[in-house]
Write an enzyme that holds these catalytic residues in place. Sequence first.
Site, PDB file in Angstrom:
ATOM      1  N   GLY A 145      23.240  96.546 126.798  1.00 55.38           N
ATOM      2  CA  GLY A 145      24.038  96.919 125.804  1.00 55.38           C
ATOM      3  C   GLY A 145      25.469  96.728 126.283  1.00 55.38           C
ATOM      4  N   GLU A 184      28.506  91.766 122.736  1.00 60.93           N
ATOM      5  CA  GLU A 184      28.962  92.183 121.408  1.00 60.93           C
ATOM      6  C   GLU A 184      27.796  92.130 120.405  1.00 60.93           C
ATOM      7  OE1 GLU A 184      31.969  93.657 120.560  1.00 60.93           O
ATOM      8  OE2 GLU A 184      31.963  93.914 122.749  1.00 60.93           O
ATOM      9  N   LYS A 219      41.403  91.129 123.901  1.00 60.58           N
ATOM     10  CA  LYS A 219      41.713  92.439 125.011  1.00 60.58           C
ATOM     11  C   LYS A 219      43.067  91.998 125.557  1.00 60.58           C
ATOM     12  CE  LYS A 219      37.122  93.960 125.930  1.00 60.58           C
ATOM     13  NZ  LYS A 219      36.039  93.638 126.953  1.00 60.58           N
TER      14      LYS A 219
HETATM   15  P1  NDP Z   1      26.201  98.825 118.454  1.00 60.16           P
HETATM   16  O1  NDP Z   1      26.160  97.482 117.522  1.00 60.16           O
HETATM   17  O2  NDP Z   1      25.428  99.130 119.336  1.00 60.16           O
HETATM   18  O3  NDP Z   1      26.416  99.912 117.306  1.00 60.16           O
HETATM   19  C1  NDP Z   1      27.102  99.772 116.009  1.00 60.16           C
HETATM   20  C2  NDP Z   1      26.674 101.204 115.359  1.00 60.16           C
HETATM   21  O4  NDP Z   1      27.557 101.265 114.070  1.00 60.16           O
HETATM   22  C3  NDP Z   1      25.414 101.421 114.870  1.00 60.16           C
HETATM   23  O5  NDP Z   1      25.066 102.879 114.841  1.00 60.16           O
HETATM   24  C4  NDP Z   1      25.381 101.183 113.289  1.00 60.16           C
HETATM   25  O6  NDP Z   1      24.240 101.665 112.450  1.00 60.16           O
HETATM   26  C5  NDP Z   1      26.819 101.461 112.957  1.00 60.16           C
HETATM   27  N1  NDP Z   1      27.310 100.653 111.687  1.00 60.16           N
HETATM   28  C6  NDP Z   1      27.303  99.240 111.759  1.00 60.16           C
HETATM   29  N2  NDP Z   1      28.180  99.104 110.310  1.00 60.16           N
HETATM   30  C7  NDP Z   1      28.073 100.338 109.967  1.00 60.16           C
HETATM   31  C8  NDP Z   1      28.527 100.824 108.564  1.00 60.16           C
HETATM   32  N3  NDP Z   1      29.125 100.017 107.661  1.00 60.16           N
HETATM   33  N4  NDP Z   1      28.720 101.989 108.353  1.00 60.16           N
HETATM   34  C9  NDP Z   1      28.028 103.026 109.233  1.00 60.16           C
HETATM   35  N5  NDP Z   1      27.541 102.690 110.358  1.00 60.16           N
HETATM   36  C10 NDP Z   1      27.666 101.355 110.539  1.00 60.16           C
HETATM   37  O7  NDP Z   1      27.774  98.491 118.878  1.00 60.16           O
HETATM   38  P2  NDP Z   1      28.434  99.174 120.115  1.00 60.16           P
HETATM   39  O8  NDP Z   1      28.309 100.399 120.240  1.00 60.16           O
HETATM   40  O9  NDP Z   1      28.019  98.142 121.329  1.00 60.16           O
HETATM   41  O10 NDP Z   1      29.965  98.851 119.846  1.00 60.16           O
HETATM   42  C11 NDP Z   1      30.664  99.551 119.008  1.00 60.16           C
HETATM   43  C12 NDP Z   1      32.213  99.383 119.330  1.00 60.16           C
HETATM   44  O11 NDP Z   1      32.665  99.679 120.701  1.00 60.16           O
HETATM   45  C13 NDP Z   1      32.642  97.862 118.959  1.00 60.16           C
HETATM   46  O12 NDP Z   1      33.956  97.569 118.551  1.00 60.16           O
HETATM   47  C14 NDP Z   1      32.523  97.213 120.606  1.00 60.16           C
HETATM   48  O13 NDP Z   1      33.332  96.112 120.358  1.00 60.16           O
HETATM   49  C15 NDP Z   1      33.273  98.309 121.151  1.00 60.16           C
HETATM   50  N6  NDP Z   1      32.910  98.126 122.562  1.00 60.16           N
HETATM   51  C16 NDP Z   1      31.484  98.249 122.988  1.00 60.16           C
HETATM   52  C17 NDP Z   1      31.442  98.310 124.480  1.00 60.16           C
HETATM   53  C18 NDP Z   1      29.847  98.193 124.930  1.00 60.16           C
HETATM   54  O14 NDP Z   1      29.829  98.481 126.157  1.00 60.16           O
HETATM   55  N7  NDP Z   1      28.760  97.982 124.110  1.00 60.16           N
HETATM   56  C19 NDP Z   1      32.226  98.455 125.355  1.00 60.16           C
HETATM   57  C20 NDP Z   1      33.479  98.769 124.831  1.00 60.16           C
HETATM   58  C21 NDP Z   1      33.894  98.761 123.336  1.00 60.16           C
HETATM   59  P3  NDP Z   1      22.755 101.727 112.819  1.00 60.16           P
HETATM   60  O15 NDP Z   1      22.737 102.189 114.037  1.00 60.16           O
HETATM   61  O16 NDP Z   1      22.151 102.488 111.672  1.00 60.16           O
HETATM   62  O17 NDP Z   1      22.494 100.222 112.787  1.00 60.16           O
HETATM   63  N1  HSE Z   2      30.946  92.941 125.038  1.00 59.49           N
HETATM   64  C1  HSE Z   2      32.351  93.861 125.752  1.00 59.49           C
HETATM   65  C2  HSE Z   2      32.184  93.409 127.199  1.00 59.49           C
HETATM   66  C3  HSE Z   2      32.053  94.983 125.813  1.00 59.49           C
HETATM   67  O1  HSE Z   2      31.104  92.632 127.790  1.00 59.49           O
HETATM   68  O2  HSE Z   2      32.934  93.512 127.978  1.00 59.49           O
HETATM   69  C4  HSE Z   2      33.400  95.973 126.253  1.00 59.49           C
HETATM   70  O3  HSE Z   2      34.537  95.729 125.812  1.00 59.49           O
END
Ligand code: NDP
Ligand code: HSE
Length: 442
Positions: free
Chosen positions: A187, A190, A205
Amino acid sequence: MQPIHIGLIGLGTVGTGVAQILQEKAELIAARLGARLVLKRVAVRSLERPRGVPLAGVQLTTEVASLLHDPDIAIIVELIGGYEPARTYVLDALRQGKHVVTANKALLARHGPEIFETARALRRDLGFEASVGGGIPIIRTIKEGFVANQFLGMACIINGTTNYILSRMSDQGLTFQEALKEAQALGYAEADPTYDVEGIDAAQKIALLSSLAFGAWVPQEAVYTEGITRITPLDIGYARELGYRIKLLALANLRQGRLDVRVHPALVPARSWLANVGGVYNAIVIHGDMVGRNMLIGRGAGALPTGSAVVGDIVDVARNILNNSTGRVPPQAYHTPEARSLPLQDIGELVCKYYLRFQVLDQPGVLAAIAGILGQHAISIESVIQKGRGSAKDDTVSVVMMTHEAQEGNLRHALAAIAAVPSVRGETVCIRVEETEEAEAQ
Ligand code: NDP
Ligand code: HSE
């Protein structure tokens, strides 16, 4: 105890982490906050997808508008990622009088001025701690803890995926693709992992951190960016032999009124702090003129570390609501960020040492030809290692050179001339050696 209602958009890796923390830590947070955080509605794309977190009492919906127009909800948390519809949701939420928390660095690096200005003008809080460094409180450190400092420079590992990949390649001998697959399964990556491996996520960033630290908007497009896709086990091995590790660094340095901001792989001395930050860990070495050099280190990605930062922001906003002090800390760190403008240094003006690996036919005079061209471009050689034919599949050998400090513009001209030497085969590998005070901190 007073409830503060939250609307969450997105229940993927980070959203699930946030929902889990809000449930598991409800008592602890209530005791610290003096109010109860209540997750009222969660918007997702698909209602069918199984969620790894219990959602009793939470309204799951595909209608984001039902969150934005719910008068009970004070805080909207955006965790869907990307540019649109995230931008529209964040702006609409602010205009509906909601405070916003987001982890979306892509969104802020592109639309930061518009979003920051909207939040500032409407006196709404905008928390984005999780957008850089996962669980590390670097945004709060720059905006609050180190507010008395003029910042001089930063050297950072701020992409967990690439640090994980380089560590697994270096320590366990995995291939790039094997290590990337693991990072995706955990997880960390991106939605489009090109953002990670091509350095774009780190550029977003460092653009954001530079804007906060130096008070002038730094567009992501202005950040010189190279990813890790051309880093091979061969170069990781030679770097190790020479006493270095290869890391994807994000650097921002203020020198004589000009800002040098860049993201690229670099050789860092094996004894330095940054060389020893492995796996998904991120680290930020930040240099303030009063506080000196500091390093913050922690998990840079993943559900719970990132969720921890998001919930930290939610509590911060809730405290401001309870104390009628919203808008207390300006979103962009400065009350008048537009008043400053900083010229950026071109990559061609960079002066540093370089690691070069030439793949050449093992013939007399090759080394002299390469050294001659480097000399003509004012580049002097610190050391040379020539390897036997053992490793190469063809009849070439590797020649590895470390240069003394040289100007990048000169080096590029020299490498173009060397590419035309008949016994030089393939593309020369060129990796910067980062021996600034920040990168060398130990
Ligand atoms: P995921 O792809 O795991 O989750 C995205 C979620 O958003 C899913 O639940 C999806 O729904 C939902 N979604 C997407 N588009 C829509 C929409 N149009 N309307 C409603 N819901 C929507 O992403 P992450 O959790 O990994 O990342 C989320 C954010 O956090 C990003 O900006 C990322 O850059 C940031 N981030 C991520 C980190 C990480 O470790 N993953 C660390 C730091 C920041 P569904 O489940 O139904 O498909
Ligand atoms: N894809 C990003 C990383 C998530 O690997 O650092 C945290 O911002």
